[in-house]
Design an enzyme around this catalytic site. Sequence first.
Site, PDB file in Angstrom:
ATOM      1  N   GLY A 179       0.785  -1.236   0.000  1.00 15.49           N
ATOM      2  CA  GLY A 179       0.000   0.000   0.000  1.00 15.49           C
ATOM      3  C   GLY A 179       0.808   1.272   0.000  1.00 15.49           C
ATOM      4  O   GLY A 179       0.370   2.292   0.554  1.00 15.49           O
ATOM      5  N   MET A 196      -4.685  -6.812  -6.626  1.00 18.11           N
ATOM      6  CA  MET A 196      -4.235  -7.907  -7.499  1.00 18.11           C
ATOM      7  C   MET A 196      -5.361  -8.833  -7.954  1.00 18.11           C
ATOM      8  O   MET A 196      -5.143 -10.023  -8.178  1.00 18.11           O
ATOM      9  CB  MET A 196      -3.144  -8.717  -6.790  1.00 18.11           C
ATOM     10  CG  MET A 196      -1.912  -7.906  -6.420  1.00 18.11           C
ATOM     11  SD  MET A 196      -1.186  -7.041  -7.830  1.00 18.11           S
ATOM     12  CE  MET A 196      -0.358  -8.426  -8.612  1.00 18.11           C
ATOM     13  N   LEU A 235     -11.054  -7.299 -12.193  1.00 18.47           N
ATOM     14  CA  LEU A 235     -12.471  -7.009 -11.949  1.00 18.47           C
ATOM     15  C   LEU A 235     -13.312  -7.438 -13.156  1.00 18.47           C
ATOM     16  O   LEU A 235     -12.844  -7.387 -14.296  1.00 18.47           O
ATOM     17  CB  LEU A 235     -12.635  -5.512 -11.680  1.00 18.47           C
ATOM     18  CG  LEU A 235     -11.890  -5.038 -10.422  1.00 18.47           C
ATOM     19  CD1 LEU A 235     -11.729  -3.529 -10.420  1.00 18.47           C
ATOM     20  CD2 LEU A 235     -12.611  -5.510  -9.157  1.00 18.47           C
ATOM     21  N   HIS A 260      -0.164   1.526 -13.104  1.00 16.35           N
ATOM     22  CA  HIS A 260       0.532   0.348 -13.617  1.00 16.35           C
ATOM     23  C   HIS A 260       2.016   0.690 -13.761  1.00 16.35           C
ATOM     24  O   HIS A 260       2.364   1.751 -14.284  1.00 16.35           O
ATOM     25  CB  HIS A 260      -0.051  -0.049 -14.978  1.00 16.35           C
ATOM     26  CG  HIS A 260       0.603  -1.262 -15.542  1.00 16.35           C
ATOM     27  ND1 HIS A 260       0.324  -2.537 -15.075  1.00 16.35           N
ATOM     28  CD2 HIS A 260       1.544  -1.410 -16.498  1.00 16.35           C
ATOM     29  CE1 HIS A 260       1.073  -3.403 -15.737  1.00 16.35           C
ATOM     30  NE2 HIS A 260       1.818  -2.759 -16.602  1.00 16.35           N
ATOM     31  N   THR A 307     -10.852   0.225 -17.965  1.00 19.01           N
ATOM     32  CA  THR A 307     -11.893  -0.283 -18.860  1.00 19.01           C
ATOM     33  C   THR A 307     -11.836  -1.807 -18.784  1.00 19.01           C
ATOM     34  O   THR A 307     -11.044  -2.358 -18.008  1.00 19.01           O
ATOM     35  CB  THR A 307     -11.680   0.205 -20.305  1.00 19.01           C
ATOM     36  OG1 THR A 307     -10.364  -0.178 -20.718  1.00 19.01           O
ATOM     37  CG2 THR A 307     -11.828   1.710 -20.415  1.00 19.01           C
TER      38      THR A 307
HETATM   39  C1  GRF Z   1       2.837  -0.708  -7.771  1.00 16.44           C
HETATM   40  O1  GRF Z   1       4.040  -0.914  -8.455  1.00 16.44           O
HETATM   41  C2  GRF Z   1       1.729  -0.429  -8.739  1.00 16.44           C
HETATM   42  O2  GRF Z   1       2.151   0.229  -9.881  1.00 16.44           O
HETATM   43  C3  GRF Z   1       1.227  -1.805  -9.077  1.00 16.44           C
HETATM   44  O3  GRF Z   1       1.332  -2.543  -7.895  1.00 16.44           O
HETATM   45  C4  GRF Z   1       2.340  -1.974  -7.070  1.00 16.44           C
HETATM   46  C5  GRF Z   1       1.698  -1.687  -5.769  1.00 16.44           C
HETATM   47  O4  GRF Z   1       2.602  -1.223  -4.802  1.00 16.44           O
HETATM   48  N1  GRF Z   1      -0.109  -1.736  -9.603  1.00 16.44           N
HETATM   49  P1  GRF Z   1       2.054  -0.573  -3.477  1.00 16.44           P
HETATM   50  O5  GRF Z   1       1.171  -1.625  -2.809  1.00 16.44           O
HETATM   51  O6  GRF Z   1       1.287   0.648  -3.836  1.00 16.44           O
HETATM   52  O7  GRF Z   1       3.255  -0.287  -2.645  1.00 16.44           O
END
Ligand code: GRF
Length: 224
Positions: free
Chosen positions: A14, A92, A95, A111, A143
């Site tokens: 997070g 993770m 959806l 991303h 999307t």
């Molecule tokens: C980040 O690299 C984000 O781009 C990807 O997942 C990772 C999450 O990291 N979607 P965090 O939980 O925000 O530290």
Amino acid sequence: MKRKRLALLISGRGSNMAAILAAAGPDYPAEPVLVLSNRADAAGLEVAAARGVATAVVESRAFKGDRTGFEAAMEAELAQHGVEIITLAGFMRVLTPDFVRRWEGRLINIHPSLLPAFPGLDTHARALAAGVRLHGCTVHLVTTGVDEGPILAQAAVPVLPEDTEASLAARVLAEEHKLYPAALYWLAAGRVRVEAGRAIITGVDSARVSLLNPLPRAALLSKQ
Ligand code: GRF
């Protein structure tokens, strides 16, 4: 200004969530009202609770592949907190199209690559393997296609010869923590619209810079 009630969906540490919580002071157009995790062991839950933000867990594992049931349970939490806008921050779970359509225009993701390069997982290892010289991160509207959707903002970093997956990930992550709060700000402030699949953001300056890596000698540059 009426602040938009924001939910942050996480699965892990997070750090992007924390960056948004830190940015979301009283003048920020989104008000974090809920951090929702699909895993009870997500470290980000404690960070959110320490900041006084409500947390909830909807264990995806408990639904054993029943994505509709899982999402119905999430929707119940979102409704209970009056959520108006959602950020995915290291969430993770893919959806369903139904969920995505219900939240279209109000659901964004970050991303860790310069999309459309390297959708999916292991983006930093794949960037190194591909030998790209520039890498980065993307905030986009969600999307129904995974890691697709109109791009709100991107940050680029150089890939250095000595980089490992970890060093490259850290360089990108530092940019994620700046980019995500900014992109969410524009969306929550009602400054984003989509035209022909492209996101238009009103009232922002586009940076007229170029990032070259490796950097040619000044003499070479001036000859071109
Ligand atoms: C980040 O690299 C984000 O781009 C990807 O997942 C990772 C999450 O990291 N979607 P965090 O939980 O925000 O530290």
